[in-house]
Design a protein around this motif. Structure first.
Motif, PDB file in Angstrom:
ATOM      1  N   ARG A 195       0.851  -1.188   0.000  1.00  0.00           N
ATOM      2  CA  ARG A 195       0.000   0.000   0.000  1.00  0.00           C
ATOM      3  C   ARG A 195       0.885   1.235   0.000  1.00  0.00           C
ATOM      4  N   ALA A 196       0.437   2.257  -0.691  1.00  0.00           N
ATOM      5  CA  ALA A 196       1.238   3.471  -0.815  1.00  0.00           C
ATOM      6  C   ALA A 196       1.435   4.141   0.539  1.00  0.00           C
ATOM      7  N   GLN A 197       2.579   4.757   0.738  1.00  0.00           N
ATOM      8  CA  GLN A 197       2.793   5.532   1.950  1.00  0.00           C
ATOM      9  C   GLN A 197       1.853   6.733   1.962  1.00  0.00           C
ATOM     10  N   PRO A 198       1.403   7.135   3.141  1.00  0.00           N
ATOM     11  CA  PRO A 198       0.548   8.320   3.217  1.00  0.00           C
ATOM     12  C   PRO A 198       1.247   9.539   2.637  1.00  0.00           C
ATOM     13  N   ALA A 199       0.456  10.394   2.026  1.00  0.00           N
ATOM     14  CA  ALA A 199       1.021  11.596   1.397  1.00  0.00           C
ATOM     15  C   ALA A 199       1.435  12.641   2.418  1.00  0.00           C
ATOM     16  N   VAL A 200       0.885  12.551   3.622  1.00  0.00           N
ATOM     17  CA  VAL A 200       1.237  13.525   4.666  1.00  0.00           C
ATOM     18  C   VAL A 200       1.936  12.817   5.819  1.00  0.00           C
ATOM     19  N   GLY A 201       2.678  13.598   6.597  1.00  0.00           N
ATOM     20  CA  GLY A 201       3.327  13.061   7.793  1.00  0.00           C
ATOM     21  C   GLY A 201       4.734  12.560   7.587  1.00  0.00           C
ATOM     22  N   ALA A 202       5.284  12.704   6.392  1.00  0.00           N
ATOM     23  CA  ALA A 202       6.641  12.233   6.144  1.00  0.00           C
ATOM     24  C   ALA A 202       7.655  13.149   6.819  1.00  0.00           C
ATOM     25  N   THR A 203       8.648  12.536   7.466  1.00  0.00           N
ATOM     26  CA  THR A 203       9.765  13.287   8.041  1.00  0.00           C
ATOM     27  C   THR A 203      11.059  12.607   7.630  1.00  0.00           C
ATOM     28  N   TYR A 204      12.175  13.318   7.806  1.00  0.00           N
ATOM     29  CA  TYR A 204      13.461  12.801   7.363  1.00  0.00           C
ATOM     30  C   TYR A 204      14.418  12.721   8.546  1.00  0.00           C
ATOM     31  N   ALA A 205      15.239  11.681   8.569  1.00  0.00           N
ATOM     32  CA  ALA A 205      16.207  11.442   9.646  1.00  0.00           C
ATOM     33  C   ALA A 205      17.610  11.449   9.046  1.00  0.00           C
ATOM     34  N   PRO A 206      18.237  12.622   8.974  1.00  0.00           N
ATOM     35  CA  PRO A 206      19.529  12.718   8.286  1.00  0.00           C
ATOM     36  C   PRO A 206      20.652  11.993   9.024  1.00  0.00           C
ATOM     37  N   MET A 207      21.711  11.725   8.287  1.00  0.00           N
ATOM     38  CA  MET A 207      22.894  11.097   8.859  1.00  0.00           C
ATOM     39  C   MET A 207      23.447  11.961   9.987  1.00  0.00           C
ATOM     40  N   LEU A 208      23.834  11.316  11.076  1.00  0.00           N
ATOM     41  CA  LEU A 208      24.449  12.024  12.192  1.00  0.00           C
ATOM     42  C   LEU A 208      25.958  12.110  12.002  1.00  0.00           C
ATOM     43  N   LYS A 209      26.522  13.236  12.417  1.00  0.00           N
ATOM     44  CA  LYS A 209      27.967  13.422  12.402  1.00  0.00           C
ATOM     45  C   LYS A 209      28.480  13.393  13.844  1.00  0.00           C
ATOM     46  N   LYS A 210      29.768  13.213  13.991  1.00  0.00           N
ATOM     47  CA  LYS A 210      30.351  13.101  15.327  1.00  0.00           C
ATOM     48  C   LYS A 210      30.040  14.330  16.173  1.00  0.00           C
ATOM     49  N   ASP A 211      30.096  15.508  15.564  1.00  0.00           N
ATOM     50  CA  ASP A 211      29.860  16.744  16.314  1.00  0.00           C
ATOM     51  C   ASP A 211      28.402  16.924  16.732  1.00  0.00           C
ATOM     52  N   ASP A 212      27.489  16.143  16.156  1.00  0.00           N
ATOM     53  CA  ASP A 212      26.075  16.271  16.513  1.00  0.00           C
ATOM     54  C   ASP A 212      25.791  15.819  17.940  1.00  0.00           C
ATOM     55  N   GLY A 213      26.752  15.145  18.580  1.00  0.00           N
ATOM     56  CA  GLY A 213      26.539  14.659  19.935  1.00  0.00           C
ATOM     57  C   GLY A 213      26.791  15.692  21.023  1.00  0.00           C
ATOM     58  N   ARG A 214      27.163  16.913  20.653  1.00  0.00           N
ATOM     59  CA  ARG A 214      27.470  17.910  21.685  1.00  0.00           C
ATOM     60  C   ARG A 214      26.201  18.329  22.419  1.00  0.00           C
ATOM     61  N   ILE A 215      26.254  18.301  23.738  1.00  0.00           N
ATOM     62  CA  ILE A 215      25.089  18.596  24.576  1.00  0.00           C
ATOM     63  C   ILE A 215      24.882  20.101  24.669  1.00  0.00           C
ATOM     64  N   ASP A 216      23.651  20.529  24.482  1.00  0.00           N
ATOM     65  CA  ASP A 216      23.274  21.923  24.697  1.00  0.00           C
ATOM     66  C   ASP A 216      22.581  22.002  26.060  1.00  0.00           C
ATOM     67  N   TRP A 217      23.284  22.512  27.050  1.00  0.00           N
ATOM     68  CA  TRP A 217      22.750  22.533  28.413  1.00  0.00           C
ATOM     69  C   TRP A 217      21.605  23.524  28.573  1.00  0.00           C
TER      70      TRP A 217
END
Length: 314
Positions: A195-217
């Motif tokens: 069955r076709a994916q719904p036309a609405v509600g799609a989101t994207y999960a981009p590749m993570l990079k090493k620097d993406d793990g930095r915590i924002d306090w």
């Protein structure tokens, strides 16, 4: 129709292995397993085989490791196998239409989200970062888009308050293996239709990079807790103490704690605690890793590396 479909399996990391083993245990013909080339690994940078290669050779299956799946010689090799299905699980290369068109019954993919949410390479982490309380696995028919193909089956599971990306990875890989066997059976028997994916509600999960793990306090304690769990084990949540990089393995919100400090400031607590001020409360770091590379409970870390209240983590 033969008693069992002929399947070419394509996958690379640990996540793919349960799916490969489940197809083998279900008795399906697996004349060829395709995975990425061996890569340098560790301090010695010696070549190491991908997990799928090790698993496939362990059960006596033939393995091929093309540098690129767009190579005409490789595509002809798949045509010669004449598979009923391609099964693709975290392979790591985009498949061209020429390859997707080869299997008689289609190319089936196992994706670690409830599509159309979190298409892309890092669905587990992004589902957690964005505060989802539920995720799951989807089997779909592949097309030339990024996780845009027709849905076959889906199963869901909760994201619990103790879950990390690592625990979700393990759970979803095994869920996916069971769902894949069910999917292949249903398609082979003619009882399962896409069955076709719904036309609405799609989101994207981009590749993570090493620097993406930095915590924002500056975030709220609950969101920082989720972020740390989503970054575990990779790319790893981290912050800096001066110029020293600290990897935060685990932490938890501290309810009811008030303060007037800037986010990231160490606030007073028990001697063996590391309480960090956030935008609206505090978190307690319970396990961390310093320059030595050894994971330590906070109390053990502080015995060798005391951190005074008022110190700022960035």
């Amino acid at each position: 129709m033969t008693p069992s479909p002929v399947i070419v399996f394509m996958g690379t990391p640990d996540f793919s292995v349960p799916c490969l083993l489940a197809l083998h245990e279900a008795g399906h013909a697996l004349p060829l397993v395709v995975t990425q080339p061996d890569r340098p690994k560790g301090r010695g940078r010696s070549l190491a085989p991908p997990p799928v290669k090790m698993a496939a050779e362990g059960i006596g299956l033939a393995v091929e490791q093309p540098v690129t799946v767009r190579d005409e010689g490789f595509i002809e090799r798949i045509r010669a196998v004449a598979p009923d299905f391609l099964v693709v699980v975290a392979f790591g290369q985009i498949l061209p239409k020429a390859l997707l068109d080869i299997p008689r019954r289609g190319a089936v993919n196992v994706h670690a989200s409830l599509l159309p949410k979190y298409r892309g390479p890092a669905p587990i982490q992004w589902a957690m970062i964005r505060g989802e309380t539920e995720t799951g696995v989807t089997t779909m028919l592949m097309d030339i888009g990024v996780d845009t193909g027709d849905i076959l089956l889906q199963r869901s599971t909760i994201i619990g308050p103790e879950d990390t990306a690592d625990s979700m990875h393990t759970r979803l890989s095994h869920m996916g293996s069971r769902l894949l066997v069910e999917t292949i059976h249903g398609m082979w028997q003619g009882t399962l239709y896409p069955r076709a994916q719904p036309a609405v509600g799609a989101t994207y999960a981009p590749m993570l990079k090493k620097d993406d793990g930095r915590i924002d306090w500056r975030g709220q304690p609950g969101k920082i807790d989720i972020f740390i769990r989503a970054m575990t084990p990779w790319p790893g949540a981290f912050c800096f103490l001066g110029e020293r990089r600290l990897k935060v393995i685990s932490a938890r919100p501290l309810p009811g704690v008030t303060h007037q400090e800037a986010p990231g400031t160490i606030i007073p607590g028990f001697p063996d605690e590391l309480r960090v001020a956030c935008e609206d409360g505090a978190v307690l770091i319970t396990e961390l890793q310093g320059a030595s590379g050894k994971r330590l409970r906070t109390a053990d870390f502080l015995r060798g590396h005391p951190i005074a209240p008022g110190t700022r983590l960035t």
